[in-house]
Write an enzyme that holds these catalytic residues in place. Structure first.
Site, PDB file in Angstrom:
ATOM      1  N   SER A 222      42.940  31.474 -59.727  1.00 19.43           N
ATOM      2  CA  SER A 222      43.420  32.670 -59.044  1.00 19.43           C
ATOM      3  C   SER A 222      42.816  33.931 -59.646  1.00 19.43           C
ATOM      4  CB  SER A 222      44.949  32.690 -59.067  1.00 19.43           C
ATOM      5  OG  SER A 222      45.447  33.601 -58.120  1.00 19.43           O
TER       6      SER A 222
ATOM      7  N   HIS B 132      47.151  26.878 -53.199  1.00 14.80           N
ATOM      8  CA  HIS B 132      46.562  27.887 -54.076  1.00 14.80           C
ATOM      9  C   HIS B 132      46.522  27.330 -55.492  1.00 14.80           C
ATOM     10  CE1 HIS B 132      45.413  31.991 -55.161  1.00 14.80           C
ATOM     11  NE2 HIS B 132      46.274  31.936 -56.169  1.00 14.80           N
TER      12      HIS B 132
ATOM     13  N   ASP C  10      44.135  29.649 -47.901  1.00 16.73           N
ATOM     14  CA  ASP C  10      44.749  29.942 -49.196  1.00 16.73           C
ATOM     15  C   ASP C  10      46.145  30.521 -48.996  1.00 16.73           C
ATOM     16  OD1 ASP C  10      45.331  31.917 -51.495  1.00 16.73           O
ATOM     17  OD2 ASP C  10      43.722  30.662 -52.310  1.00 16.73           O
TER      18      ASP C  10
END
Length: 416
Positions: free
Chosen positions: A200, A363, A296
């Site tokens: 991330s 994610h 996502d």
């Protein structure tokens, strides 16, 4: 402003955010904390806790003198588990994510969490997924030296400034430099192989720091980088605006990051554009692997359909349960996926690079055993994520995997 404390189980993945919580603001740009990197445990891990290796936190020595401090001025830190056998001279450095802070209010909040202070960091965390020390869970990297660098600067390890009035330290860059200095002195300077990865906001940082990582090691060392869920797209949201663009603008301005952005990008584009991976990846010299969900879940929920983009909540049911999306909403997501695929077009044509873009609503997929290398992990063309990354790193075979559009993939561990 609302505060929401999390401890949720979603599709077999346990998300644990103790005390840290997630804040909701009227504008998404203020602060977004759920960036996947608190997914420390999976259902399999919880059922076999005795098998999970817990790794202690190391705080950086003389952190204040080195400016290697978190938002609140406390020492930054990392977790290190030594390698063994054939992996004793190989290194994997993984950068934690956890959102960005873009103003005094959001950074003050971060100071009260592990994403802004080592005072709130777990003293030990389980190493799972790509950090696991078990060959059955992490076949290619299990016996490497493995490091998880904690994220507490709110700027993807890019800032080097302070706000004296607010008593905030933006020292992501010195944190990165200090961790690298410590690891090099602990044997990494003699590494035979090195992999820089991140999830991330940490996945974005892995792109930013990739070539620096490579230049820090011997020219004979095989060095590559992996960005997991770090391919944040400059896309139009459901209101026709670009809320993520505004967030990045605010982060860059508030933390004075401009001077630390890549010069080759700044020579072509404005600073905000140079915070988006789509404008960076083709200039990275080291081999780079982009691992991302085409849908996502963070970008869908916090960027494309954020509260500022969807003030009436007409997308709420859809973005938290894909089964409740209507035809036009699915079409919007498909257009987002197409945009992402197109942005990766030139990148994937470079032989040195790798891509794994699956059609999942998730994610971060490297940190959990369930998504990294379990028998039911997500796959594209019958290849699981860990296998695809390993084949790319060791050059054992093809490394370009673009999934067919939703709903064709039945292997996903969807979060919505």
């Amino acid at each position: 402003m609302k505060k929401l404390l999390w401890s949720l189980t979603l599709f077999g993945v346990i998300l644990i955010l103790p005390v840290n919580g997630v804040m909701e603001y009227d504008k998404m740009e203020k602060f977004t904390d759920f960036n996947g990197t608190n997914v420390y445990q999976t259902e399999n891990d919880v059922n076999s806790k005795a098998k999970v290796t817990m790794v202690g936190l190391t705080l950086i020595k003389n952190a204040a003198l080195r400016s290697a401090v978190c938002l609140d001025g406390s020492p930054a830190g990392y977790h290190f588990h030594p390698g063994s056998g054939s992996g004793a001279k190989n290194w994997l450095v993984h950068l934690e994510g956890g959102g960005w802070c873009s103003d005094t209010e959001s950074c003050e909040y971060s100071k009260r969490t592990s994403h802004g202070s080592s005072k709130h960091m777990e003293k030990k965390i389980p190493f799972t997924g790509i950090l696991s020390d078990k060959a059955s869970e992490n076949p290619d990297f299990y016996n490497w030296n493995r490091v998880k660098v904690r994220y507490c600067d709110g700027g993807s390890f890019m800032g080097d400034n302070e706000n004296k009035d607010a008593k905030l330290q933006f020292r992501g860059k010195p944190i990165w430099t200090s961790v690298m200095t410590d690891l090099l002195g602990n044997g990494m300077e003699h590494a035979k192989q090195g992999l820089l990865s991140g999830c991330s906001a940490g996945g974005l940082a892995a792109i930013f720091q990739c070539d620096d990582f490579k230049s820090s090691l011997l020219s004979s060392t095989r060095v590559k980088c992996l960005s997991d869920a770090g391919f944040f797209v400059d896309a139009t949201d459901v209101s026709g605006d670009r809320s993520l663009r505004q967030l990045y603008t605010d982060v860059i301005e508030f933390q004075s990051i401009t001077n630390n952005l890549p010069n080759d990008c700044l020579n072509r584009l404005n600073p905000t554009s140079c915070f988006f991976p789509q404008n960076l990846i083709n200039q990275v010299k080291a081999p780079l692997f982009i691992l991302n969900a085409a849908y996502d879940s963070w970008q869908i929920q916090e960027s494309l359909t954020s509260k500022s983009a969807d003030p009436t909540g007409s997308w709420a049911d859809c973005t938290f349960n894909i089964a409740k999306c209507n035809e036009s909403q699915i079409k919007f997501f498909q257009e987002f996926r197409t945009h992402m695929v197109n942005l990766l077009g030139g990148f994937k044509e470079q032989r040195k690079n790798g891509v794994f873009l699956n059609s999942c609503f998730s994610h971060c997929q490297t940190e959990s055993h369930d998504t990294w290398y379990s028998k039911n992990s997500p796959s594209v063309k019958n290849k699981r994520i860990a296998v695809a990354v390993g084949d790319w790193f060791f050059e054992r075979g093809g490394a370009k995997f673009i999934d067919c559009p939703y709903p064709c993939d039945k292997t996903c561990r969807n979060l919505i």
